[in-house]
Design an enzyme around this catalytic site. Structure first.
Site, PDB file in Angstrom:
ATOM      1  N   HIS A  99      48.456  43.653  25.878  1.00 50.89           N
ATOM      2  CA  HIS A  99      48.981  44.625  24.898  1.00 50.89           C
ATOM      3  C   HIS A  99      48.892  44.123  23.461  1.00 50.89           C
ATOM      4  O   HIS A  99      49.239  44.860  22.539  1.00 50.89           O
ATOM      5  CB  HIS A  99      50.452  44.951  25.176  1.00 50.89           C
ATOM      6  CG  HIS A  99      50.699  45.608  26.497  1.00 50.89           C
ATOM      7  ND1 HIS A  99      50.046  46.751  26.890  1.00 50.89           N
ATOM      8  CD2 HIS A  99      51.531  45.272  27.526  1.00 50.89           C
ATOM      9  CE1 HIS A  99      50.473  47.098  28.104  1.00 50.89           C
ATOM     10  NE2 HIS A  99      51.362  46.216  28.510  1.00 50.89           N
ATOM     11  N   ASP A 109      46.675  45.750  36.146  1.00 47.01           N
ATOM     12  CA  ASP A 109      48.102  45.703  35.847  1.00 47.01           C
ATOM     13  C   ASP A 109      48.647  47.141  35.870  1.00 47.01           C
ATOM     14  O   ASP A 109      47.909  48.104  35.677  1.00 47.01           O
ATOM     15  CB  ASP A 109      48.278  45.096  34.445  1.00 47.01           C
ATOM     16  CG  ASP A 109      49.720  44.817  34.092  1.00 47.01           C
ATOM     17  OD1 ASP A 109      50.143  43.654  34.269  1.00 47.01           O
ATOM     18  OD2 ASP A 109      50.420  45.745  33.629  1.00 47.01           O
ATOM     19  N   ASP A 149      52.875  43.900  38.743  1.00 46.09           N
ATOM     20  CA  ASP A 149      53.868  44.966  38.550  1.00 46.09           C
ATOM     21  C   ASP A 149      53.408  46.279  39.176  1.00 46.09           C
ATOM     22  O   ASP A 149      54.080  47.295  39.065  1.00 46.09           O
ATOM     23  CB  ASP A 149      54.233  45.146  37.066  1.00 46.09           C
ATOM     24  CG  ASP A 149      53.033  45.159  36.149  1.00 46.09           C
ATOM     25  OD1 ASP A 149      51.889  45.161  36.650  1.00 46.09           O
ATOM     26  OD2 ASP A 149      53.227  45.158  34.913  1.00 46.09           O
ATOM     27  N   TYR A 207      57.377  41.667  37.472  1.00 43.71           N
ATOM     28  CA  TYR A 207      58.758  41.398  37.047  1.00 43.71           C
ATOM     29  C   TYR A 207      59.699  41.217  38.227  1.00 43.71           C
ATOM     30  O   TYR A 207      60.873  40.935  38.041  1.00 43.71           O
ATOM     31  CB  TYR A 207      59.207  42.498  36.066  1.00 43.71           C
ATOM     32  CG  TYR A 207      58.205  42.564  34.926  1.00 43.71           C
ATOM     33  CD1 TYR A 207      58.237  41.615  33.915  1.00 43.71           C
ATOM     34  CD2 TYR A 207      57.154  43.479  34.930  1.00 43.71           C
ATOM     35  CE1 TYR A 207      57.279  41.603  32.916  1.00 43.71           C
ATOM     36  CE2 TYR A 207      56.184  43.474  33.939  1.00 43.71           C
ATOM     37  CZ  TYR A 207      56.253  42.528  32.938  1.00 43.71           C
ATOM     38  OH  TYR A 207      55.287  42.503  31.962  1.00 43.71           O
TER      39      TYR A 207
END
Ligand SMILES: [Zn+2]
Length: 393
Positions: free
Chosen positions: A136, A171, A260, A299
């Site tokens: 990101h 992802d 994730d 996470y």
């Protein structure tokens, strides 16, 4: 064990540069994966070795990031957050200012660059950077736990060496920083499968973002509906990503393998099990090129560690026979409570889940095929045709 040479890049120094304790992003996942691999006897030896990486230099970081951004980031890390720094994203909820932020980012990038170097000089066929995957980060903006973009720098390093680079981002979040870096280029193809921007940060990455100029058709986004399950994910992968990747014929692959995507992740809404990891590895190995794996998100720490360890084991050419034997003794209450081995149990798919996912995904696949395939001289699958069935249900 295969003849492939695998390098696990890891440094305890980086683990010490952790994010603030209340931040869900945990650098410790890499070290936990390393310990899991060591305990399974999957790390160590000539073809499965550990490699001590390095920190990226300022000059290397400037290949993508602006000098002003790097200065502001170092200033913020030293406790001086300016208006420019705030504008660049430092100090946001998911881009906290902390003492080690610059060091941590520079190390993540150095690990990625060291991995690319191992691939370029033939010392490794597969290199793992589980300390990176900061997809990101933009040239002058921090976002989504990402400050310095290791995957962009690694792709650039490989492209600068004359390689055709495929960046495959699996992802759960759209790889927006990487998209921005290569949007006008065709020597680096970016393919991102992610939860739709309609339900998840960074709220973009739609199928009509296809690149511009020379890069038109070389930026592919495959948004997945919330609740997407293994079979649907593999259908999207096989219908769009695999044919385009095979046609591109990359010399090198950078694979962002965020965990994730797994059911139970507290930040996302996808419902995959880590069985897709094995399927992914089998497919990318068929591209027959060196691969740099970047960690990215994840996470739910234990699920993430098991997913990455499973990826490594599959790259090693090991199967999971003993896993299932171990797993049979486990208490199968939930995805994360699979007591034995690395594989998740297969999750049931409800009729409601199918109804929520299938029509939307089918329309997305059709749209991408019709818009992108012709740009590469590929035939778009006929409308209404059932997508290629997944290997397992
Ligand atoms: Zn993510």
């Amino acid at each position: 064990m295969s003849e492939r040479k695998l390098a696990f890049l890891y440094s305890p120094e980086v683990e010490a540069l952790s994010y603030p304790p209340d931040c869900p992003f945990k650098t410790q996942r890499a070290g936990c994966t390393r310990l899991r691999l060591l305990s399974f006897g999957l790390l160590g030896g000539e073809n499965s070795f550990e490699f001590e990486p390095r920190r990226a230099t300022i000059a290397e970081l400037k290949r993508f990031h602006t000098a002003h951004y790097l200065e502001e980031m170092q200033r913020a890390a030293d406790g001086d957050l300016t208006v420019d720094g705030l504008r660049m994203g430092f100090g946001g909820t998911d881009t906290p200012v902390f003492k080690n932020m610059f060091e941590c980012g520079a190390w993540g990038c150095g690990v990625g660059l060291a991995g690319a170097e191992l691939l370029l000089d033939g010392r490794a066929d597969i290199a793992f950077n589980l300390l990176g995957g900061f997809h990101h980060a933009f040239t002058d903006r921090a976002s989504g736990f990402c400050y310095l973009n290791d995957v962009v720098l690694a792709c650039m390093k490989l492209a600068d060496a004359g390689k055709r680079v495929l960046y495959l981002d699996l992802d759960a979040h759209h790889g927006d920083g990487v998209q921005s870096a290569f949007y006008g280029r065709k020597d680096v193809m970016t393919i991102s499968l992610h939860e739709s921007g309609k339900t998840l940060f960074p709220w973009g990455g739609f199928e009509d973002e296809i690149g511009e100029g020379a890069g038109r058709g070389y930026n592919i986004n495959i948004p997945l509906p919330a609740e997407t399950y293994d079979e649907a994910f593999l259908t999207a992968l096989d219908s769009v990503a695999v044919p385009l990747a095979e046609d591109f014929k990359p010399d090198a692959l950078v694979l962002e393998l965020g965990m994730d995507i797994l059911a139970g992740d507290p930040l996302t809404h996808l419902r995959m099990t880590n069985n897709v990891v094995v399927e992914i590895v089998e497919r990318v190995l068929k591209l027959n090129c060196p691969i740099l794996v970047a960690g990215g998100g994840g996470y739910h720490i234990d699920n993430t560690v098991r997913g990455w360890a499973l990826a490594w084991r599959t790259f090693c050419g090991e199967n999971d026979d003993c896993d299932y034997a171990l797993g049979m003794g486990g208490v199968m209450l939930a995805n994360s409570e699979w007591a034995g081995g690395l594989r998740d149990r297969v999750l049931p798919i409800s009729a409601g889940q199918r109804a929520a996912v299938e029509p939307e995904l089918r329309a997305t696949i059709e749209k991408i095929s019709n818009n992108i395939f012709p740009l590469h001289g590929l035939k778009a699958p006929a409308a209404g045709r059932e997508a290629r069935p997944a290997k397992f249900a």
